[in-house]
Design an enzyme around this catalytic site. Structure first.
Site, PDB file in Angstrom:
ATOM      1  N   LYS A  52      11.924  14.195  47.674  1.00  0.00           N
ATOM      2  CA  LYS A  52      12.271  15.022  48.840  1.00  0.00           C
ATOM      3  C   LYS A  52      12.850  14.151  49.950  1.00  0.00           C
ATOM      4  O   LYS A  52      13.861  14.494  50.555  1.00  0.00           O
ATOM      5  CB  LYS A  52      11.026  15.787  49.331  1.00  0.00           C
ATOM      6  CG  LYS A  52      10.601  16.888  48.369  1.00  0.00           C
ATOM      7  CD  LYS A  52       9.258  17.519  48.732  1.00  0.00           C
ATOM      8  CE  LYS A  52       8.823  18.522  47.653  1.00  0.00           C
ATOM      9  NZ  LYS A  52       7.523  19.152  47.900  1.00  0.00           N
ATOM     10  N   GLN A  96       2.154  18.326  51.130  1.00  0.00           N
ATOM     11  CA  GLN A  96       2.256  18.350  49.670  1.00  0.00           C
ATOM     12  C   GLN A  96       0.934  18.798  49.048  1.00  0.00           C
ATOM     13  O   GLN A  96      -0.135  18.309  49.407  1.00  0.00           O
ATOM     14  CB  GLN A  96       2.666  16.958  49.151  1.00  0.00           C
ATOM     15  CG  GLN A  96       2.970  16.903  47.670  1.00  0.00           C
ATOM     16  CD  GLN A  96       4.216  17.691  47.257  1.00  0.00           C
ATOM     17  OE1 GLN A  96       5.101  17.923  48.054  1.00  0.00           O
ATOM     18  NE2 GLN A  96       4.262  18.110  46.011  1.00  0.00           N
ATOM     19  N   ASP A 119       8.163  25.352  53.447  1.00  0.00           N
ATOM     20  CA  ASP A 119       7.695  25.666  52.088  1.00  0.00           C
ATOM     21  C   ASP A 119       7.557  27.173  51.890  1.00  0.00           C
ATOM     22  O   ASP A 119       7.441  27.647  50.748  1.00  0.00           O
ATOM     23  CB  ASP A 119       6.311  25.041  51.857  1.00  0.00           C
ATOM     24  CG  ASP A 119       6.369  23.754  51.049  1.00  0.00           C
ATOM     25  OD1 ASP A 119       7.311  23.593  50.253  1.00  0.00           O
ATOM     26  OD2 ASP A 119       5.457  22.930  51.219  1.00  0.00           O
TER      27      ASP A 119
HETATM   28  N1  GUN Z   1       3.216  21.032  45.001  1.00  0.00           N
HETATM   29  C1  GUN Z   1       3.937  21.511  43.964  1.00  0.00           C
HETATM   30  N2  GUN Z   1       5.017  22.175  44.408  1.00  0.00           N
HETATM   31  C2  GUN Z   1       4.973  22.107  45.767  1.00  0.00           C
HETATM   32  C3  GUN Z   1       5.819  22.599  46.780  1.00  0.00           C
HETATM   33  O1  GUN Z   1       6.844  23.254  46.557  1.00  0.00           O
HETATM   34  N3  GUN Z   1       5.427  22.316  48.056  1.00  0.00           N
HETATM   35  C4  GUN Z   1       4.310  21.615  48.345  1.00  0.00           C
HETATM   36  N4  GUN Z   1       4.004  21.407  49.625  1.00  0.00           N
HETATM   37  N5  GUN Z   1       3.503  21.147  47.406  1.00  0.00           N
HETATM   38  C5  GUN Z   1       3.845  21.391  46.127  1.00  0.00           C
END
Ligand code: GUN
Length: 297
Positions: A52, A96, A119
């Site tokens: 990311k 996350q 998100d």
């Molecule tokens: N863990 C797995 N996929 C995601 C996501 O799209 N966002 C976040 N914050 N954690 C994740």
């Protein structure tokens, strides 16, 4: 059979985002700024967050990574969220998941300001999405919608089977694909671990979306001839011949399923890269929404 090439498509969208960032900066505005909070040292989470941050750099965003050990207290994590909510430099941020077991994930997600929740996990944003007034769509469903749209795959009236009812993939995707509009207007079935006769249901699906988290669970006998197959799974399986000692495989037995499909996503290089691009799109939108308010850049 056409491969749904998420790697190439996500690069195309990243180029479009980079062009928007250049326009912003030419107009004297700050680039979008995403912050990511990473707790603990789960290898998959570290890899996702690294990706990311790298993607932010590629499109000219600012990014900030906040890393803390797995022993962080709930209060300390909540304070980070409160600080990010109030920080005018940050347009959007993510925490996350999964968090270490002693932390209360729901309390953290509820504390994130819905305007900065790129998100799309906050109940306010989930509610807006469910009612057809989306603000930020969750990244994986959004990435899948973009894939369907950019490849101009018909969805209206199609039988769509989604396997997996998670809050971040299956459940939101079932809402989005059954909604009026395109991509949408599907007849959606949401299958899960208690579903009976899964192979039979799967064989009726024009669009089959696997988000189970088990390697190669979807086999060729479960897939209708000409189906569109979207594989959300990213499973690590041991492979001594691989450099890292493992390789990534999806929830679909790609080799045997692909010949039956009209379209199919590979793993890696399918849904995964699209997910990151969606997060960038949401962050760009967060920055642009902020900029339209008075005295904000
Ligand atoms: N863990 C797995 N996929 C995601 C996501 O799209 N966002 C976040 N914050 N954690 C994740």
């Amino acid at each position: 059979m056409t491969l749904l090439d998420g790697k190439t498509l996500s690069q195309t969208i990243k180029n479009e985002i980079a062009a928007e960032v250049a326009k912003r900066t030419a107009a004297g505005q700050r680039p979008p700024h995403l912050a990511a909070v990473l707790i603990g040292d789960d290898p998959a989470s570290q890899a996702y967050v690294r990706n990311k941050v790298r993607s932010c750099e590629q499109v000219g965003f600012q990014s900030t990574l906040i890393r803390r050990g797995a022993d962080i207290s709930q209060k300390e994590l909540m304070d980070i969220v409160i600080e990010l909510n109030a920080n005018p430099d940050i347009h959007g941020f993510i925490v996350q998941l999964p968090l270490p077991a002693h932390l209360n994930e729901n309390e953290v997600l509820l504390a994130i300001s819905p305007e900065k929740d790129v998100d799309g996990f906050h109940p306010m944003n989930v509610g807006l999405m469910a009612l057809g007034m989306p603000r930020y769509l969750p990244a994986t469903p959004y990435g899948i919608l973009q894939m369907l749209e950019r490849y101009e795959i018909p969805t209206e009236g199609k039988n769509c089977l989604i396997i997996g009812r998670s809050n971040i993939v299956g459940t939101p995707l079932s809402l989005l694909l059954s909604r009026k509009g395109y991509p949408g207007n599907c007849t959606v079935t949401l299958a899960h671990s208690r579903t009976q006769n899964l192979p039979e249901l799967a064989r009726q699906a024009d669009i089959l979306i696997a988000a189970i988290g088990q390697p190669k669970k979807i086999t060729a006998d479960m897939v209708k001839e000409g189906a569109v197959v979207i594989d959300v799974g990213i499973n690590r399986v041991e492979d001594p011949s691989a450099q890292r000692g493992y390789r990534l495989v999806g929830d679909v037995d790609f080799e045997n399923v692909a010949p039956k499909c009209s379209y199919i996503t590979p793993v890696p290089g399918g849904v995964g890269p699209m997910t990151v691009t969606s997060l960038l799109l949401n962050t760009l939108q967060a920055a642009q929404n902020t900029t339209t308010r008075p005295n904000a850049t």
